[in-house]
Scaffold this active site. Sequence first.
Site, PDB file in Angstrom:
ATOM      1  N   HIS A 473       1.131  -1.093   0.150  1.00 10.86           N
ATOM      2  CA  HIS A 473       0.004   1.030   0.257  1.00 10.86           C
ATOM      3  C   HIS A 473       1.083   1.067   0.082  1.00 10.86           C
ATOM      4  CE1 HIS A 473      -3.657   2.112   1.189  1.00 10.86           C
ATOM      5  NE2 HIS A 473      -3.137   3.191   1.675  1.00 10.86           N
ATOM      6  N   GLU A 474       1.527   1.594   0.420  1.00  6.63           N
ATOM      7  CA  GLU A 474       2.608   2.657   0.865  1.00  6.63           C
ATOM      8  C   GLU A 474       3.634   2.891  -0.055  1.00  6.63           C
ATOM      9  OE1 GLU A 474       1.737   4.498   3.014  1.00  6.63           O
ATOM     10  OE2 GLU A 474       0.154   3.587   4.153  1.00  6.63           O
ATOM     11  N   HIS A 477       2.450   4.242  -2.978  1.00  6.93           N
ATOM     12  CA  HIS A 477       2.149   5.879  -2.817  1.00  6.93           C
ATOM     13  C   HIS A 477       3.075   6.964  -2.809  1.00  6.93           C
ATOM     14  CE1 HIS A 477      -1.680   6.781  -0.383  1.00  6.93           C
ATOM     15  NE2 HIS A 477      -1.616   5.947   0.236  1.00  6.93           N
ATOM     16  N   HIS A 480       3.340   6.580  -7.030  1.00  7.06           N
ATOM     17  CA  HIS A 480       2.613   8.614  -7.011  1.00  7.06           C
ATOM     18  C   HIS A 480       3.338   9.283  -7.318  1.00  7.06           C
ATOM     19  CE1 HIS A 480      -1.449  10.289  -7.233  1.00  7.06           C
ATOM     20  NE2 HIS A 480      -1.072  10.428  -7.565  1.00  7.06           N
TER      21      HIS A 480
HETATM   22 ZN    ZN Z   1      -2.722   4.828   2.111  1.00  8.54          ZN
END
Ligand code: ZN
Length: 684
Positions: A473-474, A477, A480
């Site tokens: 998940h991280e 990010h 991104h």
């Molecule tokens: Zn998040």
Amino acid sequence: MSDTHATNPLLQDWNTPYGLPPFDQVKAEHFVPAFEVALPAHLAEIDAIAAQSATPTFANTLAAFDESGRLNNRISLLFENLTASETSPALQVAEVELAPKLAAHKNAMYLHAGLFARIDALHAKRVDLDLDPVQLRLLERVHLDFVRAGANLPPQSRARYSAVMERLAALSTQFTQNVLADESGFALTLEDEAALAGLPAFLRASAQAAAQQRGLPEGSHVVTLSPSLAEPFLTFSDRRDLREAVWRGRVARGAHAGSHDNRPVAAEIMALRQEQAQLHGYATYADYQLIDRMAGKPEAVSALLGKVWEPAKAKAEEDRVALTEMARSLGQPTPIAAWDWRYLAEKVRQARYDLDDAELKPYFGLENMIGAMFDCAQRLFGISFVEQHGVALHHPEARLWEVRSRENALIGLFIGDNFARASKRSGAWMHVFRSQSGHNGGTLPIVINNNNFAKAVAEPALLSFDDVRTLFHEFGHGLHGLLSQVKYERLAGTQVLQDYVELPSQIFENWAEEEVVLKRHARHFQTGEAIPSSLLEKLKRARRFDQAWATIMYAGPALIDMALHSLPNGSTVDLDAFEAQQCELLGIPQDIGQRHYLSHFQHLFAGSDYAAGYYVYMWAEVLDADAYDAFIEAGDPFQPAIAERLQRHIYSSGNKQDPALAFRAFRGRDPKVEPMLAKRGLIA
Ligand SMILES: [Zn+2]
């Protein structure tokens, strides 16, 4: 420059590898004097933009504004990162001193009448300016930032508005520090073998490591409130009394009478937010917040949460029957309590799916899973990660990688800081030390991922499957931030709308569950043997089990957040009473409870980004479940054409365009809600 300024490393050129902050030279006491230089310097730049005699143009106003404040920006990002990842009493003192000053600076910038007059003039004639779509987006975006920060307020309300914002900043800092104090103040010592009953080897090892960190004698075991310790403890401990103690310890964070009591802090925050909404002319704070979200209006959020709430409760009812039967068969008391749910769910999971978390863990070594996420990024986007040694970072456990493109060009730096420690905020998050942008002919991003995995004694760190998802998940990010290709910093990387920002992170979790990924990377930490197919099959089947519980744990707090921030302006809030009344109203099952209670709900009170915004994860989940279905439909999790569209429209495009348009460009249509509901087992 005075002598102290001349020796302050924060104010010098950073002649370090990659222009990283000079971590080995920076001390807590450097920040206050550095900001004393950087903040006025930034304001002087703003004054100069505003004071130009030339007519406002995109270049001399918007682009210049985006370019301004480099020194302040660099110091602020470092300060934010250190206070979150590696704080100290001295940094905490600086934080308290600086919070209102930084808020005052933000006010001076966004309430700058001369600058706003120029931006507003450009905004009024934006369609006639012959701007390209990204320039137009920047103009609209920055204009909204100013309006939301109060630039349109009548002169007589501005002083009060500034005072409200500065007080809010101080209260947020206090809220966070109070939670940290309660978290680091809690340590349940497991006195003897009986207190360790039910704990698998990995959990004993991390409880031992936690005891060692606290300087306790060899062989001691301690449970802290860190989720990577507390959550498995609640799952595995046979000792109901100790589970209850840990559960109550978590719930009570921020709710102890005395100097760390967050209830009056949150009540004051609520009063000030209502005043803020009032000054802006909105009926509630939620209305004010939602103008800057994809959802647009609180009603759209209620409609989404409404789709899951009652079905999840109905589904939980079925699960409760199974858990209650399990409790009876184990001779444990019924009705079951909140500190029983995880424990009994794990027993049912084992019985029904023959899946044991402790059996899985040896296949999920941290090192292998880092390799897995890098491999996925390479297969999707062609980028590679090359570890660098010998460069000073903020903590010896943090690691640095160069990120290289398909053509082997350096495109960014990635820092991974994975272990829990007392000086680190709990949870997991991504941040930047430097954002990607077109400044200075192109600035490379420096991205950090923080996790709070438990360190084991004398063994490599082994992750639960939830931990693996958090890691991915991280990293989503992180990608991104790393893949961003945007000229203006305000639109770069993760600087997107709050209910869109979780799309790149949540979609990336899907690759952690792909069989081809796990077959390659989930290898036993001792034997190197790949995870057996039978175990993978069980993992897959067990995945949807207990989703109703997870949905309620999350959606309850999301509904309470919206209710709290939808109170009419001028309402007084008694936090305990409000929360109790909401639980009653929503029918939150007592044996499930909430992932966050208001007294320690940092999403809501550690800052304003997630206020009236805890729902954003589920909003983004609608987007990511539907987006990932594109790969499923293609029958290939790395299908090159889809990966290319994902990179172009989602990961690299920041806030260059309206997120609804970006999604449509990727998927060819608007998002559907059904894939999210199906994933949570709420529809067939
Ligand atoms: Zn998040």
